[in-house]
Design an enzyme around this catalytic site. Structure first.
Site, short mmCIF file in Angstrom:
data_model
loop_
_atom_site.label_atom_id
_atom_site.label_comp_id
_atom_site.label_asym_id
_atom_site.label_seq_id
_atom_site.Cartn_x
_atom_site.Cartn_y
_atom_site.Cartn_z
CE LYS A 66 62.32 71.89 19.59
NZ LYS A 66 62.36 73.34 19.76
CG ASP A 67 60.77 64.16 19.82
OD1 ASP A 67 60.51 63.67 18.70
OD2 ASP A 67 61.60 63.66 20.60
CG LEU A 68 56.90 69.52 23.30
CD1 LEU A 68 55.45 69.23 22.90
CD2 LEU A 68 57.10 69.12 24.76
CB THR A 70 55.93 76.00 23.46
OG1 THR A 70 55.79 74.73 24.09
CG2 THR A 70 54.84 76.95 23.94
CG HIS A 150 65.87 77.94 26.92
ND1 HIS A 150 65.73 76.88 26.06
CD2 HIS A 150 65.48 77.48 28.13
CE1 HIS A 150 65.28 75.83 26.72
NE2 HIS A 150 65.12 76.17 27.98
#
Length: 155
Positions: A66-68, A70, A150
């Site tokens: 996964k790129d990013l 948090t 989300h």
């Protein structure tokens, strides 16, 4: 005439492959989880961990890096309490988002190199407020009036 047809087929196959890959959203949750369970897996981490190891759990579900991502360093119950703050508009235009009352410790993990099973991440630690989208709980979710589904934005 034959050379033109031969040049067309690889392009058609490439187009079809691109359409197939586009059907799989990067943020799609595993079928065995509710949206809230997937949110908790991806974004709630009460005790901070290094990004490389923390992201391994997420990447193992998806089978790619996964790129990013948090991570909020708060208990799930605290994030769920954010769902009781006033509704605000989400980035997608829906009205089911809620902003945290205060900044929290969080870690942003950004992919810097690697392929699946050997993903390497840069981590950035911050104290910021966040916005989450919340929905009514589904079967298997904790019993809160609304549950986070989300992480919409860090502010």
């Amino acid at each position: 005439m034959a050379p033109a047809r031969a040049g067309c087929c690889p392009l058609l196959l490439l187009l079809l492959l691109g359409l197939w890959v586009a059907e799989i959203p990067v943020s799609a949750k595993p079928e065995s989880m509710t949206p809230s369970q997937w949110f908790k897996t991806q974004d709630v981490q009460p005790s901070p961990q290094a990004c490389d190891s923390a992201m391994r759990n997420i990447n193992n579900y998806k089978k790619w890096c996964k790129d990013l991502n948090t991570f909020l360093h708060e208990p799930f119950s605290s994030v769920a309490a954010t769902c009781q703050t006033p509704n605000i508009t989400c980035k997608n235009g829906h009205k089911n988002c809620h902003q945290s009352h205060r900044p929290v410790s969080l870690t942003m993990c950004g992919l810097i190199s690697g392929k699946y099973l050997n993903c390497k991440y840069k981590e950035e630690h911050q104290n910021k407020s966040y916005i989450v989208a919340c929905d009514p709980p589904q079967q298997g979710d904790p019993e809160y009036p609304l549950v986070p589904v989300h992480l919409d934005k860090v502010v």
